[in-house]
Design a protein around this motif. Structure first.
Motif, PDB file in Angstrom:
ATOM      1  N   VAL A 245       0.916  -1.381   0.021  1.00 54.56           N
ATOM      2  CA  VAL A 245      -0.025   0.022   0.117  1.00 54.56           C
ATOM      3  C   VAL A 245       0.827   1.204  -0.120  1.00 54.56           C
ATOM      4  O   VAL A 245       0.587   2.200  -0.870  1.00 54.56           O
ATOM      5  CB  VAL A 245      -0.955  -0.102   1.060  1.00 54.56           C
ATOM      6  CG1 VAL A 245      -1.543   1.437   1.335  1.00 54.56           C
ATOM      7  CG2 VAL A 245      -1.924  -1.306   1.191  1.00 54.56           C
ATOM      8  N   LEU A 246       1.949   1.291   1.009  1.00 61.03           N
ATOM      9  CA  LEU A 246       2.703   2.445   0.803  1.00 61.03           C
ATOM     10  C   LEU A 246       3.811   2.539  -0.332  1.00 61.03           C
ATOM     11  O   LEU A 246       3.949   3.867  -0.813  1.00 61.03           O
ATOM     12  CB  LEU A 246       3.286   2.176   2.239  1.00 61.03           C
ATOM     13  CG  LEU A 246       2.695   2.567   3.388  1.00 61.03           C
ATOM     14  CD1 LEU A 246       3.305   2.035   4.819  1.00 61.03           C
ATOM     15  CD2 LEU A 246       2.349   3.972   3.587  1.00 61.03           C
ATOM     16  N   VAL A 247       4.131   1.495  -0.736  1.00 59.25           N
ATOM     17  CA  VAL A 247       4.997   1.868  -1.806  1.00 59.25           C
ATOM     18  C   VAL A 247       4.451   1.695  -3.132  1.00 59.25           C
ATOM     19  O   VAL A 247       4.864   2.434  -4.266  1.00 59.25           O
ATOM     20  CB  VAL A 247       6.033   0.489  -1.919  1.00 59.25           C
ATOM     21  CG1 VAL A 247       7.178   0.611  -3.301  1.00 59.25           C
ATOM     22  CG2 VAL A 247       6.914   0.361  -0.713  1.00 59.25           C
ATOM     23  N   HIS A 248       3.418   1.151  -3.312  1.00 58.98           N
ATOM     24  CA  HIS A 248       2.744   1.138  -4.541  1.00 58.98           C
ATOM     25  C   HIS A 248       1.057   1.577  -4.335  1.00 58.98           C
ATOM     26  O   HIS A 248       0.296   0.698  -4.581  1.00 58.98           O
ATOM     27  CB  HIS A 248       2.799  -0.050  -5.416  1.00 58.98           C
ATOM     28  CG  HIS A 248       4.194  -0.341  -5.798  1.00 58.98           C
ATOM     29  ND1 HIS A 248       4.880   0.131  -6.673  1.00 58.98           N
ATOM     30  CD2 HIS A 248       4.911  -1.525  -5.095  1.00 58.98           C
ATOM     31  CE1 HIS A 248       6.057  -0.537  -6.592  1.00 58.98           C
ATOM     32  NE2 HIS A 248       5.980  -1.350  -5.728  1.00 58.98           N
ATOM     33  N   PRO A 249       0.816   2.564  -4.079  1.00 56.27           N
ATOM     34  CA  PRO A 249      -0.848   2.969  -3.634  1.00 56.27           C
ATOM     35  C   PRO A 249      -1.316   3.351  -4.670  1.00 56.27           C
ATOM     36  O   PRO A 249      -0.766   3.515  -6.028  1.00 56.27           O
ATOM     37  CB  PRO A 249      -0.573   4.434  -3.059  1.00 56.27           C
ATOM     38  CG  PRO A 249       0.691   4.958  -3.542  1.00 56.27           C
ATOM     39  CD  PRO A 249       1.923   3.712  -3.627  1.00 56.27           C
ATOM     40  N   GLN A 250      -2.518   2.605  -4.901  1.00 51.68           N
ATOM     41  CA  GLN A 250      -3.429   2.648  -6.061  1.00 51.68           C
ATOM     42  C   GLN A 250      -4.452   3.850  -6.112  1.00 51.68           C
ATOM     43  O   GLN A 250      -4.887   4.257  -7.098  1.00 51.68           O
ATOM     44  CB  GLN A 250      -4.235   1.439  -6.009  1.00 51.68           C
ATOM     45  CG  GLN A 250      -3.420   0.120  -6.095  1.00 51.68           C
ATOM     46  CD  GLN A 250      -2.533  -0.102  -7.326  1.00 51.68           C
ATOM     47  OE1 GLN A 250      -3.041   0.068  -8.619  1.00 51.68           O
ATOM     48  NE2 GLN A 250      -1.206  -0.147  -7.223  1.00 51.68           N
ATOM     49  N   GLU A 251      -4.780   4.605  -5.158  1.00 49.56           N
ATOM     50  CA  GLU A 251      -5.719   5.615  -4.982  1.00 49.56           C
ATOM     51  C   GLU A 251      -5.183   6.784  -4.712  1.00 49.56           C
ATOM     52  O   GLU A 251      -4.205   7.056  -3.998  1.00 49.56           O
ATOM     53  CB  GLU A 251      -6.725   5.349  -3.837  1.00 49.56           C
ATOM     54  CG  GLU A 251      -7.437   4.093  -3.951  1.00 49.56           C
ATOM     55  CD  GLU A 251      -8.160   3.902  -5.366  1.00 49.56           C
ATOM     56  OE1 GLU A 251      -8.979   4.941  -5.668  1.00 49.56           O
ATOM     57  OE2 GLU A 251      -8.494   2.966  -5.891  1.00 49.56           O
ATOM     58  N   GLU A 252      -5.581   8.119  -5.380  1.00 55.17           N
ATOM     59  CA  GLU A 252      -5.100   9.182  -5.013  1.00 55.17           C
ATOM     60  C   GLU A 252      -5.043   9.994  -3.722  1.00 55.17           C
ATOM     61  O   GLU A 252      -4.255  10.396  -3.264  1.00 55.17           O
ATOM     62  CB  GLU A 252      -6.078  10.232  -6.035  1.00 55.17           C
ATOM     63  CG  GLU A 252      -5.467  10.383  -7.643  1.00 55.17           C
ATOM     64  CD  GLU A 252      -4.247  10.527  -7.883  1.00 55.17           C
ATOM     65  OE1 GLU A 252      -3.516  11.430  -7.150  1.00 55.17           O
ATOM     66  OE2 GLU A 252      -3.775   9.807  -8.735  1.00 55.17           O
ATOM     67  N   TYR A 253      -6.168   9.140  -2.959  1.00 55.01           N
ATOM     68  CA  TYR A 253      -6.407   9.821  -1.627  1.00 55.01           C
ATOM     69  C   TYR A 253      -5.274   9.091  -0.717  1.00 55.01           C
ATOM     70  O   TYR A 253      -4.570   9.961  -0.011  1.00 55.01           O
ATOM     71  CB  TYR A 253      -7.527   9.208  -0.896  1.00 55.01           C
ATOM     72  CG  TYR A 253      -7.722   9.790   0.678  1.00 55.01           C
ATOM     73  CD1 TYR A 253      -7.974  10.818   0.810  1.00 55.01           C
ATOM     74  CD2 TYR A 253      -7.722   8.842   1.670  1.00 55.01           C
ATOM     75  CE1 TYR A 253      -8.105  11.104   2.192  1.00 55.01           C
ATOM     76  CE2 TYR A 253      -8.124   8.729   2.687  1.00 55.01           C
ATOM     77  CZ  TYR A 253      -8.247  10.235   3.209  1.00 55.01           C
ATOM     78  OH  TYR A 253      -8.515  10.334   4.480  1.00 55.01           O
ATOM     79  N   THR A 254      -4.789   7.764  -1.044  1.00 56.99           N
ATOM     80  CA  THR A 254      -3.679   7.154  -0.317  1.00 56.99           C
ATOM     81  C   THR A 254      -2.440   8.068  -0.696  1.00 56.99           C
ATOM     82  O   THR A 254      -1.541   8.295   0.221  1.00 56.99           O
ATOM     83  CB  THR A 254      -3.520   5.694  -0.685  1.00 56.99           C
ATOM     84  OG1 THR A 254      -5.002   5.194  -0.558  1.00 56.99           O
ATOM     85  CG2 THR A 254      -2.474   5.207   0.249  1.00 56.99           C
ATOM     86  N   LYS A 255      -2.010   8.104  -1.902  1.00 59.99           N
ATOM     87  CA  LYS A 255      -0.971   9.001  -2.371  1.00 59.99           C
ATOM     88  C   LYS A 255      -0.979  10.275  -1.523  1.00 59.99           C
ATOM     89  O   LYS A 255       0.304  10.884  -1.160  1.00 59.99           O
ATOM     90  CB  LYS A 255      -1.100   9.143  -4.071  1.00 59.99           C
ATOM     91  CG  LYS A 255      -1.037   7.861  -4.650  1.00 59.99           C
ATOM     92  CD  LYS A 255      -1.233   8.245  -6.080  1.00 59.99           C
ATOM     93  CE  LYS A 255      -1.007   6.851  -6.937  1.00 59.99           C
ATOM     94  NZ  LYS A 255      -1.376   7.037  -8.517  1.00 59.99           N
ATOM     95  N   ARG A 256      -1.989  10.829  -1.469  1.00 63.57           N
ATOM     96  CA  ARG A 256      -1.923  12.395  -0.812  1.00 63.57           C
ATOM     97  C   ARG A 256      -1.608  12.156   0.683  1.00 63.57           C
ATOM     98  O   ARG A 256      -1.039  13.072   1.216  1.00 63.57           O
ATOM     99  CB  ARG A 256      -3.215  12.982  -0.978  1.00 63.57           C
ATOM    100  CG  ARG A 256      -3.778  13.604  -2.147  1.00 63.57           C
ATOM    101  CD  ARG A 256      -4.682  14.528  -2.237  1.00 63.57           C
ATOM    102  NE  ARG A 256      -5.826  14.283  -1.555  1.00 63.57           N
ATOM    103  CZ  ARG A 256      -7.051  13.456  -2.202  1.00 63.57           C
ATOM    104  NH1 ARG A 256      -7.055  13.085  -3.429  1.00 63.57           N
ATOM    105  NH2 ARG A 256      -8.047  13.325  -1.501  1.00 63.57           N
TER     106      ARG A 256
END
Length: 264
Positions: A245-256
């Protein structure tokens, strides 16, 4: 799963915010949690992360029995908590404990640390006499790194870090299998935060406890968790292995969230 200690399937929590003033008929509801699911094995940590109002604390409270889901089910060791006998439910509630954000606010200021820790031991009849109660209290205080002299003090007489250690001791004194940690370090100084996080990891390794670790800080969740569930406005937007999840986040919200915590 064979080692699964607690899980939730499609839990939803709705609150009534408006009723008809004469008939009492529900006119408006809001969903704090929308169909969240997760599973957690013994000795592992599920991190639930999201902004304030995302539903993460409500999810933790439903998992631990402090609130009931409007729909969906919670399972403890494979058993639906809604179908448990009174004895089974009592055992489930004993085995899922909580550590809250404000340790002083969660403790009765009229009781000493010793009495606060002794109360669940006596209520659940874990010890046969006062001497055994005192031995258990002393043992858990030592495990969380507190001087035994502090047990005669009141919550207002000790520091925030010491009080959070006492709150951890209270959660662990009944030897639970799961602890819901709801923003357990957000009210502490950064240096004390690190000490408490390291203590939680140490105790988890020693006692094989599963944690549901709730935080708005994805950096803290990254440090603590084996798997991560990202929530936004009551919905689970991303879920999986923590590193993935942290290295390859799929969602824009997670990336933010990751960008805001300066995780590389």
């Amino acid at each position: 799963m064979e080692n699964e200690v607690i899980s939730a399937k499609n839990i939803r929590k709705e609150y009534v915010i408006k009723k008809h003033f004469l008939t009492g008929r529900v006119k408006e509801k809001v969903a704090a949690v929308k169909n969240a699911s997760f599973s957690l094995e013994a000795g592992k940590t599920l991190g639930i992360v999201g902004e304030s109002g995302s539903g993460k604390s409500t999810t933790g409270e439903i998992a631990g029995g402090l609130q009931k889901a409007t729909y969906g089910n919670v399972y403890y060791c494979g058993k639906n908590t809604a179908e448990m006998s009174s004895d089974e439910y009592r055992e489930y509630r004993r085995n899922v404990q909580f550590i809250f954000q404000d340790p002083k606010g969660s403790m009765d200021p009229n009781y000493s640390i010793r009495d606060i820790l002794a109360m669940p031991i006596e209520t659940l009849k874990i010890a046969k006499d006062k001497k055994e109660v005192d031995l258990l209290v002393d043992d858990i205080l030592q495990k969380v790194g507190l001087d035994l002299k502090l047990k005669n003090k009141y919550p207002s007489e000790i520091s925030g870090g010491q009080c959070q250690r006492a709150a951890i001791a209270r959660a662990l004194v009944v030897n639970p299998r799961v602890v819901v940690c709801d923003e357990p370090v957000s009210a502490l100084d950064v240096s004390i935060q690190a000490q408490i996080l390291n203590l939680l990891k140490k105790l988890q390794a020693e006692l094989n406890i599963a944690y549901i670790f709730i935080s708005h800080d994805i950096g803290v969740v990254n440090y603590m968790s084996d798997s991560i569930m990202v929530m936004q406005s009551g919905s689970v937007v991303e879920q999986g292995d923590a590193k993935q999840v942290l290295v390859h986040p799929q969602e824009e919200y997670t990336k933010r969230l990751i960008e805001s915590a300066f995780i590389n």
